[in-house]
Design a protein around this motif. Structure first.
Motif, PDB file in Angstrom:
ATOM      1  N   CYS A  50       8.489  -3.094   4.701  1.00 46.07           N
ATOM      2  CA  CYS A  50       7.016  -2.933   4.274  1.00 46.07           C
ATOM      3  C   CYS A  50       6.209  -3.711   4.904  1.00 46.07           C
ATOM      4  CB  CYS A  50       6.938  -3.338   2.764  1.00 46.07           C
ATOM      5  SG  CYS A  50       7.946  -2.016   1.656  1.00 46.07           S
ATOM      6  N   SER A  68       1.960  -5.781   1.586  1.00 44.96           N
ATOM      7  CA  SER A  68       2.505  -4.853   0.733  1.00 44.96           C
ATOM      8  C   SER A  68       3.978  -5.111   0.151  1.00 44.96           C
ATOM      9  CB  SER A  68       2.551  -3.199   1.086  1.00 44.96           C
ATOM     10  OG  SER A  68       3.731  -3.445   2.157  1.00 44.96           O
ATOM     11  N   TYR A  69       4.577  -4.559  -0.635  1.00 45.16           N
ATOM     12  CA  TYR A  69       5.852  -4.939  -1.251  1.00 45.16           C
ATOM     13  C   TYR A  69       6.681  -3.811  -1.360  1.00 45.16           C
ATOM     14  CZ  TYR A  69       4.397  -3.806  -5.905  1.00 45.16           C
ATOM     15  OH  TYR A  69       4.059  -3.020  -6.994  1.00 45.16           O
ATOM     16  N   THR A  80      -6.897  -6.787  -3.150  1.00 43.22           N
ATOM     17  CA  THR A  80      -5.388  -6.385  -3.207  1.00 43.22           C
ATOM     18  C   THR A  80      -5.007  -6.445  -1.577  1.00 43.22           C
ATOM     19  OG1 THR A  80      -6.212  -4.134  -2.595  1.00 43.22           O
ATOM     20  CG2 THR A  80      -5.837  -4.638  -5.080  1.00 43.22           C
ATOM     21  N   GLY A  81      -3.536  -6.281  -1.383  1.00 44.82           N
ATOM     22  CA  GLY A  81      -3.074  -6.225   0.058  1.00 44.82           C
ATOM     23  C   GLY A  81      -3.434  -7.582   0.713  1.00 44.82           C
ATOM     24  N   CYS A  87       2.060 -10.859  -0.910  1.00 38.36           N
ATOM     25  CA  CYS A  87       3.154  -9.978  -0.492  1.00 38.36           C
ATOM     26  C   CYS A  87       3.300 -10.157   0.854  1.00 38.36           C
ATOM     27  CB  CYS A  87       2.961  -8.616  -0.659  1.00 38.36           C
ATOM     28  SG  CYS A  87       2.754  -8.077  -2.425  1.00 38.36           S
ATOM     29  N   TYR A 130       8.318  -1.209  -3.255  1.00 35.21           N
ATOM     30  CA  TYR A 130       8.401  -0.724  -4.498  1.00 35.21           C
ATOM     31  C   TYR A 130       9.709  -0.191  -5.158  1.00 35.21           C
ATOM     32  CZ  TYR A 130       6.864   1.965  -8.771  1.00 35.21           C
ATOM     33  OH  TYR A 130       6.814   2.609  -9.963  1.00 35.21           O
ATOM     34  N   GLY A 168       5.487  -8.663   2.578  1.00 36.68           N
ATOM     35  CA  GLY A 168       6.147  -7.267   3.070  1.00 36.68           C
ATOM     36  C   GLY A 168       7.941  -7.265   2.900  1.00 36.68           C
ATOM     37  N   CYS A 221       6.466   1.565  -0.162  1.00 39.93           N
ATOM     38  CA  CYS A 221       5.803   0.262  -0.186  1.00 39.93           C
ATOM     39  C   CYS A 221       4.427   0.573  -0.993  1.00 39.93           C
ATOM     40  CB  CYS A 221       5.516   0.119   1.333  1.00 39.93           C
ATOM     41  SG  CYS A 221       6.948  -0.161   2.445  1.00 39.93           S
ATOM     42  N   VAL A 222       4.189  -0.785  -1.612  1.00 40.36           N
ATOM     43  CA  VAL A 222       2.911  -0.491  -2.548  1.00 40.36           C
ATOM     44  C   VAL A 222       2.206  -1.606  -1.935  1.00 40.36           C
ATOM     45  CG1 VAL A 222       2.029  -0.667  -4.703  1.00 40.36           C
ATOM     46  CG2 VAL A 222       4.032   0.789  -4.353  1.00 40.36           C
ATOM     47  N   GLU A 223       0.804  -1.528  -1.940  1.00 37.04           N
ATOM     48  CA  GLU A 223      -0.031  -2.418  -1.859  1.00 37.04           C
ATOM     49  C   GLU A 223       0.041  -3.487  -2.780  1.00 37.04           C
ATOM     50  OE1 GLU A 223      -4.377  -1.531  -1.937  1.00 37.04           O
ATOM     51  OE2 GLU A 223      -4.567  -2.658  -0.025  1.00 37.04           O
ATOM     52  N   CYS A 224       0.058  -4.799  -2.215  1.00 38.80           N
ATOM     53  CA  CYS A 224      -0.089  -6.006  -3.153  1.00 38.80           C
ATOM     54  C   CYS A 224      -1.206  -5.845  -4.142  1.00 38.80           C
ATOM     55  CB  CYS A 224      -0.057  -7.332  -2.207  1.00 38.80           C
ATOM     56  SG  CYS A 224       0.584  -8.845  -3.138  1.00 38.80           S
TER      57      CYS A 224
END
Ligand SMILES: *[C@@H]1O[C@H](CO)[C@@H](O)[C@H](O)[C@H]1NC(C)=O
Ligand SMILES: *[C@@H]1O[C@H](CO)[C@@H](O)[C@H](O)[C@H]1NC(C)=O
Length: 196
Positions: free
Chosen positions: A36, A40-41, A76-77, A57, A43, A59, A48-51
């Motif tokens: 990622c 992001s992390y 975010t992110g 995050c 999920y 990655g 991958c989902v935005e922090c």
């Protein structure tokens, strides 16, 4: 080699050939963890989902890392947290915004989780400040903590100076009574400014 059935042999060969392949830059099992992008992390295995705000995050982690106390992150992110500025505090992990020190308190340092109260002889009429004000001649701040407004010494005890913690007194202590003891709109103290 009793366990070397044809099926097992095939599996063993595949494993061997995979191991023999050139290692991709972020490949193999490590690659799955860091596939990622930063901010992001992971999920689940594919997404991958935005922090979320209040977290960082890199990655490579499957869970966002909450910003520690004294830090915050409104966006975010993000890959890093922001430092809480002097005059503010952040007392919860994972915060998206710091809080202003309330009137009667202050915080001279950055990255803090609390504010200091204004002790005897000191006051702070405004919120979000990094300093305290000393009382003026003829004005007292006698509470142990959180003095917001200095009190006008009047009547038979018109004096108090320089540390008004003992309250108003009757005899002058080499000071000239101040008609007012209020901070300016920008917080500037009427007398001495106390930092640190
Ligand atoms: C991962 O999560 C996404 C978003 O919720 C979902 O669409 C997808 O099916 C999930 N994949 C797996 C392997 O669970
Ligand atoms: C403070 O008290 C003095 C003495 O009574 C008085 O002259 C002065 O006007 C007072 N100041 C304020 C701001 O109330």
């Amino acid at each position: 080699m009793f366990f070397a059935t044809p099926l097992f042999s095939a599996a063993l060969m595949m494993l061997t050939s995979v191991t023999a392949l050139p290692q991709p830059e972020a490949g193999g099992l490590m690659g799955r963890q860091s596939s990622c992008p930063s901010g992001s992390y992971q999920y689940n295995q594919t997404a991958c989902v935005e922090c979320p705000a209040g977290n960082t995050c890199n990655g490579g982690s499957s869970t966002p890392q909450p910003c520690d106390t004294g830090l915050y992150q409104p966006n975010t992110g993000s890959t890093s947290c922001m430092q809480t500025q002097p005059g503010f505090f952040t007392n919860q992990r994972g915060s998206t915004t710091p809080f202003a020190c309330p009137a009667g308190s202050y915080q001279p340092y950055s990255q803090q989780a609390f504010c200091y109260g204004a002790p005897k002889g000191r006051f702070q009429q405004q919120s979000g400040k990094s300093f305290l004000c000393a009382t003026c001649c003829g004005w007292a701040a006698t509470m142990d903590n959180n003095n917001v407004n200095p009190v006008n010494c009047t009547g038979s005890t018109p004096y108090a100076w320089p540390n008004s913690g003992d309250g108003c007194i009757s005899s002058p202590t080499s000071c000239t009574r101040a008609a007012t003891c209020a901070q300016a709109a920008d917080g500037t103290c009427p007398g001495e400014t106390i930092r640190g």
